[in-house]
Design a protein around this motif. Structure first.
Motif, PDB file in Angstrom:
ATOM      1  N   LYS A   1      26.865 -19.337  45.717  1.00 14.26           N
ATOM      2  CA  LYS A   1      27.083 -19.028  44.421  1.00 14.26           C
ATOM      3  C   LYS A   1      25.994 -19.019  43.476  1.00 14.26           C
ATOM      4  O   LYS A   1      24.864 -19.423  43.789  1.00 14.26           O
ATOM      5  CB  LYS A   1      28.157 -19.907  43.801  1.00 14.26           C
ATOM      6  CG  LYS A   1      29.511 -20.353  44.598  1.00 14.26           C
ATOM      7  CD  LYS A   1      30.431 -21.270  43.992  1.00 14.26           C
ATOM      8  CE  LYS A   1      31.718 -20.941  44.515  1.00 14.26           C
ATOM      9  NZ  LYS A   1      31.795 -21.357  45.694  1.00 14.26           N
TER      10      LYS A   1
ATOM     11  N   LYS B   1      28.298 -15.097  44.710  1.00 13.91           N
ATOM     12  CA  LYS B   1      27.032 -14.300  44.482  1.00 13.91           C
ATOM     13  C   LYS B   1      27.077 -12.857  45.013  1.00 13.91           C
ATOM     14  O   LYS B   1      26.596 -12.001  44.126  1.00 13.91           O
ATOM     15  CB  LYS B   1      25.809 -14.984  45.660  1.00 13.91           C
ATOM     16  CG  LYS B   1      24.345 -14.224  45.123  1.00 13.91           C
ATOM     17  CD  LYS B   1      23.450 -14.761  46.099  1.00 13.91           C
ATOM     18  CE  LYS B   1      23.199 -16.194  46.059  1.00 13.91           C
ATOM     19  NZ  LYS B   1      21.951 -16.786  46.938  1.00 13.91           N
TER      20      LYS B   1
ATOM     21  N   GLN C   1      37.733 -23.248  29.737  1.00 13.80           N
ATOM     22  CA  GLN C   1      37.209 -23.103  31.013  1.00 13.80           C
ATOM     23  C   GLN C   1      38.415 -22.258  31.731  1.00 13.80           C
ATOM     24  O   GLN C   1      39.573 -22.515  31.414  1.00 13.80           O
ATOM     25  CB  GLN C   1      37.047 -24.245  31.957  1.00 13.80           C
ATOM     26  CG  GLN C   1      35.572 -24.887  31.154  1.00 13.80           C
ATOM     27  CD  GLN C   1      35.444 -26.107  32.310  1.00 13.80           C
ATOM     28  OE1 GLN C   1      35.911 -27.316  32.272  1.00 13.80           O
ATOM     29  NE2 GLN C   1      34.042 -26.159  32.686  1.00 13.80           N
TER      30      GLN C   1
ATOM     31  N   SER D   1      24.729 -19.359  38.942  1.00 13.12           N
ATOM     32  CA  SER D   1      25.129 -19.471  37.796  1.00 13.12           C
ATOM     33  C   SER D   1      24.541 -18.714  37.006  1.00 13.12           C
ATOM     34  O   SER D   1      23.396 -18.506  36.807  1.00 13.12           O
ATOM     35  CB  SER D   1      24.736 -21.170  37.589  1.00 13.12           C
ATOM     36  OG  SER D   1      24.865 -21.521  36.339  1.00 13.12           O
TER      37      SER D   1
ATOM     38  N   THR E   1      29.033 -19.788  30.554  1.00 16.17           N
ATOM     39  CA  THR E   1      28.425 -19.839  31.730  1.00 16.17           C
ATOM     40  C   THR E   1      29.414 -19.528  33.007  1.00 16.17           C
ATOM     41  O   THR E   1      30.519 -19.891  32.804  1.00 16.17           O
ATOM     42  CB  THR E   1      28.069 -21.635  31.987  1.00 16.17           C
ATOM     43  OG1 THR E   1      27.105 -21.844  30.993  1.00 16.17           O
ATOM     44  CG2 THR E   1      27.592 -21.770  33.542  1.00 16.17           C
ATOM     45  N   TYR E   2      28.920 -18.892  33.648  1.00 16.61           N
ATOM     46  CA  TYR E   2      29.639 -18.370  35.018  1.00 16.61           C
ATOM     47  C   TYR E   2      29.172 -19.148  36.335  1.00 16.61           C
ATOM     48  O   TYR E   2      27.957 -19.369  36.305  1.00 16.61           O
ATOM     49  CB  TYR E   2      29.891 -17.133  35.068  1.00 16.61           C
ATOM     50  CG  TYR E   2      30.241 -16.099  34.282  1.00 16.61           C
ATOM     51  CD1 TYR E   2      31.544 -15.945  34.117  1.00 16.61           C
ATOM     52  CD2 TYR E   2      29.513 -15.565  33.115  1.00 16.61           C
ATOM     53  CE1 TYR E   2      31.978 -15.181  33.025  1.00 16.61           C
ATOM     54  CE2 TYR E   2      29.766 -14.668  32.201  1.00 16.61           C
ATOM     55  CZ  TYR E   2      31.466 -14.740  31.995  1.00 16.61           C
ATOM     56  OH  TYR E   2      31.997 -13.872  31.388  1.00 16.61           O
ATOM     57  N   VAL E   3      29.963 -19.875  37.020  1.00 22.11           N
ATOM     58  CA  VAL E   3      29.483 -20.182  38.412  1.00 22.11           C
ATOM     59  C   VAL E   3      30.421 -19.394  39.248  1.00 22.11           C
ATOM     60  O   VAL E   3      31.662 -19.576  39.512  1.00 22.11           O
ATOM     61  CB  VAL E   3      29.497 -21.746  38.643  1.00 22.11           C
ATOM     62  CG1 VAL E   3      29.537 -22.196  39.913  1.00 22.11           C
ATOM     63  CG2 VAL E   3      29.023 -22.495  37.628  1.00 22.11           C
TER      64      VAL E   3
ATOM     65  N   GLU F   1      34.720 -19.690  34.751  1.00 12.64           N
ATOM     66  CA  GLU F   1      33.923 -19.367  33.594  1.00 12.64           C
ATOM     67  C   GLU F   1      34.023 -20.424  32.526  1.00 12.64           C
ATOM     68  O   GLU F   1      35.281 -21.003  32.430  1.00 12.64           O
ATOM     69  CB  GLU F   1      34.886 -18.156  32.916  1.00 12.64           C
ATOM     70  CG  GLU F   1      34.259 -17.837  31.490  1.00 12.64           C
ATOM     71  CD  GLU F   1      35.064 -16.790  30.715  1.00 12.64           C
ATOM     72  OE1 GLU F   1      34.831 -16.703  29.831  1.00 12.64           O
ATOM     73  OE2 GLU F   1      36.021 -16.075  31.402  1.00 12.64           O
ATOM     74  N   SER F   2      33.221 -20.706  32.000  1.00 13.23           N
ATOM     75  CA  SER F   2      33.097 -21.842  30.830  1.00 13.23           C
ATOM     76  C   SER F   2      32.462 -21.514  29.652  1.00 13.23           C
ATOM     77  O   SER F   2      31.289 -21.003  29.769  1.00 13.23           O
ATOM     78  CB  SER F   2      32.385 -23.155  31.412  1.00 13.23           C
ATOM     79  OG  SER F   2      32.736 -23.703  32.574  1.00 13.23           O
TER      80      SER F   2
ATOM     81  N   LEU G   1      24.404 -17.769  32.611  1.00 20.25           N
ATOM     82  CA  LEU G   1      24.109 -18.159  31.417  1.00 20.25           C
ATOM     83  C   LEU G   1      23.833 -17.116  30.641  1.00 20.25           C
ATOM     84  O   LEU G   1      22.964 -16.380  30.323  1.00 20.25           O
ATOM     85  CB  LEU G   1      22.918 -19.372  31.098  1.00 20.25           C
ATOM     86  CG  LEU G   1      23.227 -19.970  29.859  1.00 20.25           C
ATOM     87  CD1 LEU G   1      24.386 -20.852  29.531  1.00 20.25           C
ATOM     88  CD2 LEU G   1      21.814 -21.016  29.694  1.00 20.25           C
TER      89      LEU G   1
ATOM     90  N   TYR H   1      23.213 -21.332  42.932  1.00 20.27           N
ATOM     91  CA  TYR H   1      23.761 -22.480  42.997  1.00 20.27           C
ATOM     92  C   TYR H   1      23.603 -23.267  44.470  1.00 20.27           C
ATOM     93  O   TYR H   1      23.571 -22.572  45.308  1.00 20.27           O
ATOM     94  CB  TYR H   1      25.184 -22.626  42.908  1.00 20.27           C
ATOM     95  CG  TYR H   1      26.204 -23.678  42.296  1.00 20.27           C
ATOM     96  CD1 TYR H   1      25.643 -23.817  40.855  1.00 20.27           C
ATOM     97  CD2 TYR H   1      26.761 -24.474  42.908  1.00 20.27           C
ATOM     98  CE1 TYR H   1      26.255 -25.021  40.291  1.00 20.27           C
ATOM     99  CE2 TYR H   1      27.417 -25.597  42.412  1.00 20.27           C
ATOM    100  CZ  TYR H   1      26.978 -25.818  41.177  1.00 20.27           C
ATOM    101  OH  TYR H   1      27.971 -26.853  40.608  1.00 20.27           O
TER     102      TYR H   1
ATOM    103  N   THR I   1      19.780 -16.960  35.057  1.00 18.85           N
ATOM    104  CA  THR I   1      20.591 -17.158  36.247  1.00 18.85           C
ATOM    105  C   THR I   1      19.721 -17.831  37.247  1.00 18.85           C
ATOM    106  O   THR I   1      18.763 -18.070  37.358  1.00 18.85           O
ATOM    107  CB  THR I   1      20.843 -15.658  36.956  1.00 18.85           C
ATOM    108  OG1 THR I   1      19.714 -15.139  37.634  1.00 18.85           O
ATOM    109  CG2 THR I   1      21.653 -14.887  36.200  1.00 18.85           C
TER     110      THR I   1
END
Length: 138
Positions: free
Chosen positions: A53, A130, A105, A55, A125-127, A77-78, A57, A48, A45
């Motif tokens: 935010k 927080k 995504q 990120s 991967t999420y962005v 979400e990707s 993984l 960002y 993590t």
């Protein structure tokens, strides 16, 4: 950050955070199988830059037949399917199947869910914001 740890210790997201019942599973050890055989591993993590935010993984592994209840995320979400096959339903779009090598995504706050058709592994991967839960029922 406690809400993220709580999410990472529950059953599936994802793909992924909510299972067919829509209820989070009991806490589990990192990388240990959850109810239904779902295994998640947080890789890293990072905050960002400058906008509140984070990120996240992670990888996710889920057996055939796993149902992913409709849910949302407070960010993007990707995901990339690295093995297997799943069907994804994103609100406002037709249902679509994804196999190894394909990705998708999901926009922030968009309800989505699906089903694992063949034992699957995903890189996600999420962005996300927080201080909000990573996933919420939709």
């Amino acid at each position: 950050m406690a809400s993220r740890r709580g999410f990472l210790a529950c059953a599936i997201c994802s793909a992924v955070g909510l299972v067919a019942s829509g209820v989070e599973a009991p806490a589990q050890a990192q990388g240990a199988p959850a109810a239904g055989g779902v295994v998640r591993k947080m890789l890293s993590t990072i905050n960002y830059p400058g906008d509140g935010k984070v990120s996240i993984l992670m990888t996710l592994e889920a057996p055939e037949g796993t149902v992913i209840a409709r849910h949302t995320h407070p960010g993007i979400e990707s995901s990339v399917v690295t093995e297997g096959e799943l069907e994804l339903e994103v609100q406002g779009q037709p249902s679509k199947r994804f196999t190894a090598g394909e990705g998708f995504q999901v926009p922030p706050g968009t309800p989505h869910g699906g089903k694992v058709l063949k034992h699957a592994r995903l890189a996600i991967t999420y962005v996300v914001e927080k201080d909000k839960p990573l996933a919420s029922p939709a």
